[in-house]
Scaffold this active site. Sequence first.
Site, PDB file in Angstrom:
ATOM      1  N   ASP A  61      -7.666 -24.326   3.269  1.00  0.00           N
ATOM      2  CA  ASP A  61      -7.286 -25.577   2.610  1.00  0.00           C
ATOM      3  C   ASP A  61      -7.926 -25.754   1.239  1.00  0.00           C
ATOM      4  O   ASP A  61      -7.832 -26.832   0.644  1.00  0.00           O
ATOM      5  CB  ASP A  61      -7.676 -26.757   3.499  1.00  0.00           C
ATOM      6  CG  ASP A  61      -6.912 -26.764   4.803  1.00  0.00           C
ATOM      7  OD1 ASP A  61      -5.746 -27.196   4.810  1.00  0.00           O
ATOM      8  OD2 ASP A  61      -7.475 -26.311   5.822  1.00  0.00           O
ATOM      9  N   GLU A  66      -9.062 -31.731  -4.653  1.00  0.00           N
ATOM     10  CA  GLU A  66      -9.406 -33.142  -4.799  1.00  0.00           C
ATOM     11  C   GLU A  66     -10.378 -33.612  -3.719  1.00  0.00           C
ATOM     12  O   GLU A  66     -11.141 -34.559  -3.947  1.00  0.00           O
ATOM     13  CB  GLU A  66      -8.139 -34.003  -4.745  1.00  0.00           C
ATOM     14  CG  GLU A  66      -8.406 -35.480  -4.972  1.00  0.00           C
ATOM     15  CD  GLU A  66      -7.150 -36.320  -4.928  1.00  0.00           C
ATOM     16  OE1 GLU A  66      -6.877 -37.010  -5.925  1.00  0.00           O
ATOM     17  OE2 GLU A  66      -6.442 -36.292  -3.904  1.00  0.00           O
ATOM     18  N   ASP A  67     -10.368 -32.954  -2.568  1.00  0.00           N
ATOM     19  CA  ASP A  67     -11.157 -33.453  -1.452  1.00  0.00           C
ATOM     20  C   ASP A  67     -12.654 -33.179  -1.539  1.00  0.00           C
ATOM     21  O   ASP A  67     -13.452 -34.057  -1.202  1.00  0.00           O
ATOM     22  CB  ASP A  67     -10.598 -32.919  -0.130  1.00  0.00           C
ATOM     23  CG  ASP A  67      -9.265 -33.558   0.224  1.00  0.00           C
ATOM     24  OD1 ASP A  67      -9.079 -34.747  -0.101  1.00  0.00           O
ATOM     25  OD2 ASP A  67      -8.410 -32.876   0.808  1.00  0.00           O
ATOM     26  N   ARG A  87     -13.688 -27.084   6.279  1.00  0.00           N
ATOM     27  CA  ARG A  87     -13.583 -27.453   4.870  1.00  0.00           C
ATOM     28  C   ARG A  87     -14.941 -27.701   4.216  1.00  0.00           C
ATOM     29  O   ARG A  87     -15.032 -27.744   2.992  1.00  0.00           O
ATOM     30  CB  ARG A  87     -12.699 -28.697   4.710  1.00  0.00           C
ATOM     31  CG  ARG A  87     -11.267 -28.494   5.204  1.00  0.00           C
ATOM     32  CD  ARG A  87     -10.311 -29.402   4.489  1.00  0.00           C
ATOM     33  NE  ARG A  87     -10.263 -29.120   3.064  1.00  0.00           N
ATOM     34  CZ  ARG A  87      -9.619 -29.873   2.176  1.00  0.00           C
ATOM     35  NH1 ARG A  87      -8.994 -30.968   2.586  1.00  0.00           N
ATOM     36  NH2 ARG A  87      -9.595 -29.553   0.894  1.00  0.00           N
ATOM     37  N   ARG A 135     -11.165 -39.110   7.878  1.00  0.00           N
ATOM     38  CA  ARG A 135     -11.910 -38.134   7.087  1.00  0.00           C
ATOM     39  C   ARG A 135     -13.068 -38.743   6.293  1.00  0.00           C
ATOM     40  O   ARG A 135     -13.913 -38.010   5.792  1.00  0.00           O
ATOM     41  CB  ARG A 135     -10.956 -37.418   6.127  1.00  0.00           C
ATOM     42  CG  ARG A 135      -9.779 -36.712   6.813  1.00  0.00           C
ATOM     43  CD  ARG A 135     -10.219 -35.493   7.604  1.00  0.00           C
ATOM     44  NE  ARG A 135      -9.084 -34.817   8.220  1.00  0.00           N
ATOM     45  CZ  ARG A 135      -8.329 -33.914   7.614  1.00  0.00           C
ATOM     46  NH1 ARG A 135      -8.579 -33.595   6.353  1.00  0.00           N
ATOM     47  NH2 ARG A 135      -7.332 -33.345   8.248  1.00  0.00           N
ATOM     48  N   HIS A 165      -5.107 -39.926   4.320  1.00  0.00           N
ATOM     49  CA  HIS A 165      -6.019 -40.466   3.317  1.00  0.00           C
ATOM     50  C   HIS A 165      -5.440 -41.743   2.726  1.00  0.00           C
ATOM     51  O   HIS A 165      -4.233 -41.997   2.833  1.00  0.00           O
ATOM     52  CB  HIS A 165      -6.206 -39.463   2.164  1.00  0.00           C
ATOM     53  CG  HIS A 165      -6.994 -38.251   2.503  1.00  0.00           C
ATOM     54  ND1 HIS A 165      -6.573 -36.976   2.157  1.00  0.00           N
ATOM     55  CD2 HIS A 165      -8.189 -38.096   3.128  1.00  0.00           C
ATOM     56  CE1 HIS A 165      -7.479 -36.096   2.562  1.00  0.00           C
ATOM     57  NE2 HIS A 165      -8.455 -36.742   3.160  1.00  0.00           N
ATOM     58  N   ILE A 246       1.090 -28.770   5.360  1.00  0.00           N
ATOM     59  CA  ILE A 246      -0.336 -28.777   5.729  1.00  0.00           C
ATOM     60  C   ILE A 246      -1.003 -30.043   5.189  1.00  0.00           C
ATOM     61  O   ILE A 246      -2.147 -30.030   4.728  1.00  0.00           O
ATOM     62  CB  ILE A 246      -1.066 -27.491   5.283  1.00  0.00           C
ATOM     63  CG1 ILE A 246      -0.757 -27.155   3.817  1.00  0.00           C
ATOM     64  CG2 ILE A 246      -0.689 -26.324   6.173  1.00  0.00           C
ATOM     65  CD1 ILE A 246      -1.563 -25.977   3.277  1.00  0.00           C
ATOM     66  N   CYS A 252      -3.700 -34.034  -4.227  1.00  0.00           N
ATOM     67  CA  CYS A 252      -4.670 -33.166  -3.529  1.00  0.00           C
ATOM     68  C   CYS A 252      -4.934 -31.863  -4.267  1.00  0.00           C
ATOM     69  O   CYS A 252      -6.008 -31.278  -4.151  1.00  0.00           O
ATOM     70  CB  CYS A 252      -4.146 -32.806  -2.135  1.00  0.00           C
ATOM     71  SG  CYS A 252      -3.599 -34.169  -1.118  1.00  0.00           S
TER      72      CYS A 252
END
Length: 257
Positions: A61, A66-67, A87, A135, A165, A246, A252
């Site tokens: 991923d 961005e995460d 992640r 998350r 999100h 996904i 993202c």
Amino acid sequence: MFKNAIVRIPGHSVIDGIDDYAQLGKPNFDKARQEHADYVKALESLGVTVTALPPLETMPDSCFVEDPAVVSTGKFAVITSPAKASRNPERDEILPAIQQIYDPDHIFYINAPATMEGGDVMQVGNTIYIGLSARTNQAGINQFKEIAEPFGYTVIAVPVKRVLHLKTGVTYMGNNKLLVSGEYIDYPTFSDFDQLKVPADEAYAVNCIANGNTVLMPAGFPKVKQLLADAGFNITEAHMSEFEKIDGGLTCLSLRY
């Protein structure tokens, strides 16, 4: 407006990316790579300088840059704490790119057991809305608040109940315009915004990127395209079918600053 963006080219392992919501099957790798390349071109067409990081085959991923980091304020950066164990190593991989932008004393960290992912962070001027989601937990929001408030930002937590999100359900378009869908239509926290309401059958397209008067939106959503056009935006489209599989959206795939 933003002038720069960081992206990460998807590796072949992208086909094994996390799918907690979409349930649309596995991505096609070749198509995903082409869509990503076209996404970069679309950003460049908006006058954005794009830095492309190499693939990370051990992290499926990791194209969703961005995460693991937040850079949108321009005043400081935050290395987040992704909730999914697979992640979490992305934190260390994104850090060198962030160190090229910010001095060490302006880079901060969300530390476990707090969790946070950048997809839950939406900045509107000096206010930062953060999704309290599967998350991002309250401890993560509290740590971010301690970082942001000394820089003059107000942090507001927003519960996320039905989507991945916060920015899966709402994105800021500038000029007090908010693209909203599902649980965020007529949501009290956003009552002072001019809400552009996305119909349920095109809810995926709520995740758009605004840069000035131009909006980059997912291709194939005519109702949202018309909604944005009626609101006075110029529109650029990008195909996102393989990343949708996904649980990924347009925001993202880049860190914009």
